[in-house]
Write an enzyme that holds these catalytic residues in place. Structure first.
Site, PDB file in Angstrom:
ATOM      1  N   ASN A 150      40.681  38.899  39.357  1.00 49.00           N
ATOM      2  CA  ASN A 150      39.766  40.056  39.333  1.00 49.00           C
ATOM      3  C   ASN A 150      39.646  40.716  37.962  1.00 49.00           C
ATOM      4  OD1 ASN A 150      42.427  40.992  39.714  1.00 49.00           O
ATOM      5  ND2 ASN A 150      41.672  42.920  40.512  1.00 49.00           N
ATOM      6  N   THR A 228      48.987  39.776  48.938  1.00 51.45           N
ATOM      7  CA  THR A 228      50.248  40.084  49.612  1.00 51.45           C
ATOM      8  C   THR A 228      50.845  38.843  50.285  1.00 51.45           C
ATOM      9  OG1 THR A 228      49.715  42.396  49.877  1.00 51.45           O
ATOM     10  CG2 THR A 228      51.251  41.480  51.487  1.00 51.45           C
ATOM     11  N   THR A 230      50.481  35.704  49.401  1.00 49.84           N
ATOM     12  CA  THR A 230      51.056  34.854  48.342  1.00 49.84           C
ATOM     13  C   THR A 230      52.367  35.459  47.846  1.00 49.84           C
ATOM     14  OG1 THR A 230      48.763  34.510  47.638  1.00 49.84           O
ATOM     15  CG2 THR A 230      50.466  33.597  46.231  1.00 49.84           C
ATOM     16  N   GLU A 248      53.109  42.523  42.241  1.00 53.08           N
ATOM     17  CA  GLU A 248      52.023  43.519  42.309  1.00 53.08           C
ATOM     18  C   GLU A 248      50.985  42.949  43.260  1.00 53.08           C
ATOM     19  OE1 GLU A 248      52.177  46.381  40.815  1.00 53.08           O
ATOM     20  OE2 GLU A 248      53.919  45.984  39.565  1.00 53.08           O
ATOM     21  N   CYS A 282      42.254  46.055  42.618  1.00 54.12           N
ATOM     22  CA  CYS A 282      43.285  46.408  43.612  1.00 54.12           C
ATOM     23  C   CYS A 282      43.392  47.912  43.794  1.00 54.12           C
ATOM     24  CB  CYS A 282      44.621  45.833  43.177  1.00 54.12           C
ATOM     25  SG  CYS A 282      45.048  46.326  41.497  1.00 54.12           S
ATOM     26  N   GLU A 460      55.460  47.714  36.752  1.00 53.77           N
ATOM     27  CA  GLU A 460      55.105  47.246  35.424  1.00 53.77           C
ATOM     28  C   GLU A 460      54.813  48.471  34.564  1.00 53.77           C
ATOM     29  OE1 GLU A 460      51.823  44.531  36.510  1.00 53.77           O
ATOM     30  OE2 GLU A 460      53.229  42.899  36.093  1.00 53.77           O
TER      31      GLU A 460
END
Ligand code: NAD
Length: 479
Positions: A150, A228, A230, A248, A282, A460
């Site tokens: 994305n 999620t 994955t 994330e 996201c 992060e």
């Protein structure tokens, strides 16, 4: 143009010479080929990273910083080329890639180039015991970075920059759906003088190339951004090997609007937080809750504004909403409109695929607003990740808080109000990693970034990223 892997400072074809099609979503056409890398390509990348590690980990902070700044400068110098490449690969408007994606990728390198020079560790004097403890923050070794489609270069660099700055060597995989800017970044790394092997970029599918990175016993940490499901799979594979993990993942973020907010500001930002990047961020506020006293007014104004958003080819300057990233993704997003109708939702605008003249096979869709009867319906609970938002009214702070928290995700929330006490109360209780008050997606790279619940594990950003990419070692000296 064919994309190649970047291993040991060189461009190489995949060992088995197998390739995947890369699509231009604005036209729905194949425009390049990318390596369909296997476990052997990942092994080659790992060996290259491993042999570069010792020297890179002992390279001075000033030198690491200098190289990262050079990469940042080269990205800025090549802004137009990178923005066009990102747009071609992803379907996002060129102006958006030029204003956001590429400048932020450059900022990521610049930020971590500076951050590493300020990153300090602690010491603890054991008073009364004649001893001192100090903590070393040592790079982990070879680490894996896996990113989604994305915000391709933006999120790829968000991982790679801190990993390298901290002295690690990297095996990285961008999304197979949007590999182009990672490939172009390899060229810049060569030009910037990044020593060979410090960064290795292997292209291919998640289930083969990505899986090989996660399974590799020598790759000691995985920084992953993506879905999620994955993320859960990666956690399962990595757990028995005790790998360090930063995940994330998905989001279904509430945008909570109180009647006392600055209305015009809220309306303009809400259009953006709903449909920027075709709603494929996201952090998009895909569940809009509006206080009932202004609900009807908001509904009318919001629908009116959204209907004016121009959907079109990403290269047209007037385009506000470009193409969705792929055909399967478009089909998935459209399927949710059907689901919404089936569960009693009312489509207030949009809901359809669009055909754009001259780009008839592109993956376009109208920005869509769905009025839902209950917050528990599927369109309000599941991540759609496209230009689709839901709206519904609420009557009290307690009610909206409960609805906001009643999803499995917990990435971010936006709050529109001028009541300070309410802001504090709600920010404390929202189950998310990031709260924006009277703004959206304003980023300060020093802040912790990430989610709770099914939106991920770890943070992060800033020193959090440098802590993730280093191992603390305590040294205790008695004197
Ligand atoms: P995805 O999970 O399908 O893929 C992400 C990356 O993982 C890709 O590079 C893919 O090839 C790889 N991958 C897939 N299967 C793998 C496996 N078994 N092992 C190792 N790697 C594997 O996600 P996507 O469709 O590319 O991206 C969209 C998702 O990403 C959405 O859910 C979105 O919310 C999430 N996202 C989260 C954030 C965040 O910061 N929390 C940011 C952007 C996107």
């Amino acid at each position: 143009m064919n994309i190649q892997n970047y291993i040991n400072g060189q461009f190489v074809n995949p060992i088995h010479n197998e390739w995947l099609n890369n699509y231009n979503p604005a036209k729905g056409e194949v425009y390049s080929q990318i390596p369909n890398s296997t476990i052997e390509d990942v092994e080659m990348a790992y060996k290259s990273a491993k042999s570069a590690f010792k020297k890179w980990s002992l390279t001075s902070l000033e030198e690491r910083s200098r190289i990262l700044i050079k990469i940042s400068e080269l990205l800025e110098e090549n802004l137009q080329q990178f923005a066009e490449a990102e747009s071609l690969d992803n379907g996002k408007p060129i102006w958006l890639a030029k204003a956001v994606d590429i400048p932020r990728a450059a900022s990521n390198f610049r930020f971590f180039a500076n951050a590493i020079t300020q990153f300090a560790s602690e010491s603890h004097e054991s008073v009364g015991h004649n001893a001192i403890n100090y903590t070393l923050r040592q790079p982990i070794g070879v680490v894996g970075c896996i990113s989604p489609w994305n915000l391709p270069l933006y999120l790829f660099s968000w991982k790679i920059a801190p990993a390298i700055a901290a002295g690690n060597c990297v095996v990285a995989k961008p999304s197979e759906v949007t590999p182009m800017t990672a490939f172009l970044l390899s060229e810049i790394c060569i030009e910037a003088g990044l020593p060979k092997g410090v960064l290795n970029i292997v292209h291919g599918l998640g289930t083969t190339t990505g899986q090989a990175i996660v399974e590799h016993p020598g790759i000691k940490a995985i920084s992953f951004t993506g879905g999620t499901v994955t993320g859960a799979h990666i956690a399962k594979v990595a757990a028995p090997m005790f790998k360090k993990l930063s995940l994330e993942l998905g989001g279904k973020n509430p945008n909570i609007i109180f009647a006392d907010c600055d209305y015009d500001d809220m309306l303009t930002t809400t259009v953006r937080s709903s449909f920027a990047n075709q709603g494929q961020i996201c952090l998009c506020g895909s569940r809009i809750f509006v206080e009932d006293s202004i609900y009807e007014k908001f509904k009318t104004d919001f629908v009116k504004k959204v209907k004016t958003l121009k959907v079109g080819h990403p290269s047209a300057t007037e385009t506000k909403v470009g193409a969705l990233v792929s055909k399967p993704h478009l089909e998935k997003v459209l399927s949710y409109v059907k689901i919404a109708k089936g569960e009693g939702g009312k489509v207030l605008c949009g809901g359809n695929q669009l055909t754009i003249k001259g780009s008839e096979n592109g993956y376009y869709m109208e920005p869509t607003i769905i009025e839902v009867k209950t917050d528990e319906c599927r369109v309000n609970q599941e991540e759609i990740f496209g230009p689709v938002v839901t709206i519904m009214p609420f009557s009290s702070e307690e009610e909206v808080l409960q609805m906001a928290n009643k999803v499995k995700y917990g990435l971010s929330a936006t709050l529109w109000t001028n009541d300070l006490k309410r802001t504090m109360r709600m920010s404390n209780q929202l189950q998310v990693g990031i709260v924006w008050v009277n703004t959206w997606m304003m980023r300060d790279l020093r802040t912790p970034f990430g989610g709770v619940k099914d939106s991920g594990v770890g943070r992060e950003g800033g020193f959090e990223a440098l802590r993730f990419f280093t191992e603390p070692k305590n040294v205790c000296i008695k004197y």
